[in-house]
Design an enzyme around this catalytic site. Structure first.
Site, mmCIF file in Angstrom:
data_model
loop_
_atom_site.group_PDB
_atom_site.id
_atom_site.type_symbol
_atom_site.label_atom_id
_atom_site.label_comp_id
_atom_site.label_asym_id
_atom_site.label_seq_id
_atom_site.Cartn_x
_atom_site.Cartn_y
_atom_site.Cartn_z
ATOM 1 N N ARG A 20 0.834 -1.212 0.000
ATOM 2 C CA ARG A 20 0.000 0.000 0.000
ATOM 3 C C ARG A 20 0.865 1.258 0.000
ATOM 4 O O ARG A 20 0.579 2.217 -0.724
ATOM 5 C CB ARG A 20 -0.945 0.008 1.202
ATOM 6 C CG ARG A 20 -2.038 -1.040 1.116
ATOM 7 C CD ARG A 20 -2.878 -1.070 2.365
ATOM 8 N NE ARG A 20 -2.012 -1.379 3.515
ATOM 9 C CZ ARG A 20 -2.309 -1.108 4.774
ATOM 10 N NH1 ARG A 20 -3.448 -0.523 5.081
ATOM 11 N NH2 ARG A 20 -1.476 -1.425 5.741
ATOM 12 N N ASN A 38 -6.040 -2.802 2.418
ATOM 13 C CA ASN A 38 -5.978 -4.248 2.619
ATOM 14 C C ASN A 38 -7.392 -4.793 2.770
ATOM 15 O O ASN A 38 -8.216 -4.212 3.474
ATOM 16 C CB ASN A 38 -5.184 -4.598 3.878
ATOM 17 C CG ASN A 38 -3.695 -4.516 3.675
ATOM 18 O OD1 ASN A 38 -3.207 -4.400 2.560
ATOM 19 N ND2 ASN A 38 -2.950 -4.561 4.761
#
EC number: 3.6.1.7
Length: 93
Positions: A20, A38
């Site tokens: 990320r 996520n």
């Protein structure tokens, strides 16, 4: 080029490897807005909005595996119409 939004789901070894964070860095470098998040199934969801060519560059980068520590097995993408105004590229929890 026109502005577009794309949503992508990335599968493989993509959690716990900085995916990320590096996606956020790459998206910001390309001038995109959106987020990386996520998911409970172990995938990462990415929404990317901006110039069509820049969104395509991010998707290509994701398909090529993103950060070196990750392993991308599969990526699914589709056009997206966010229900909110995205002003930057963030990491969501």
């Amino acid at each position: 080029m026109s502005n577009v939004c794309t949503i992508a789901w990335i599968y493989g070894r993509v959690q716990g490897v900085g995916f990320r964070y590096t996606t956020q860095h790459e998206a910001q470098r390309l001038g995109l807005t959106g987020y990386a998040k996520n998911m409970d199934d172990g995938s990462v969801e990415v929404v990317a909005c901006g110039d069509e060519a820049q969104v395509e560059k991010l998707i290509k980068w994701l398909k090529e595996g993103g950060p070196r520590s990750a392993r991308v097995d599969k990526i699914l993408t589709e056009p997206h119409s966010p229900h909110e105004t995205l002003t930057d590229f963030s990491i969501r929890y």
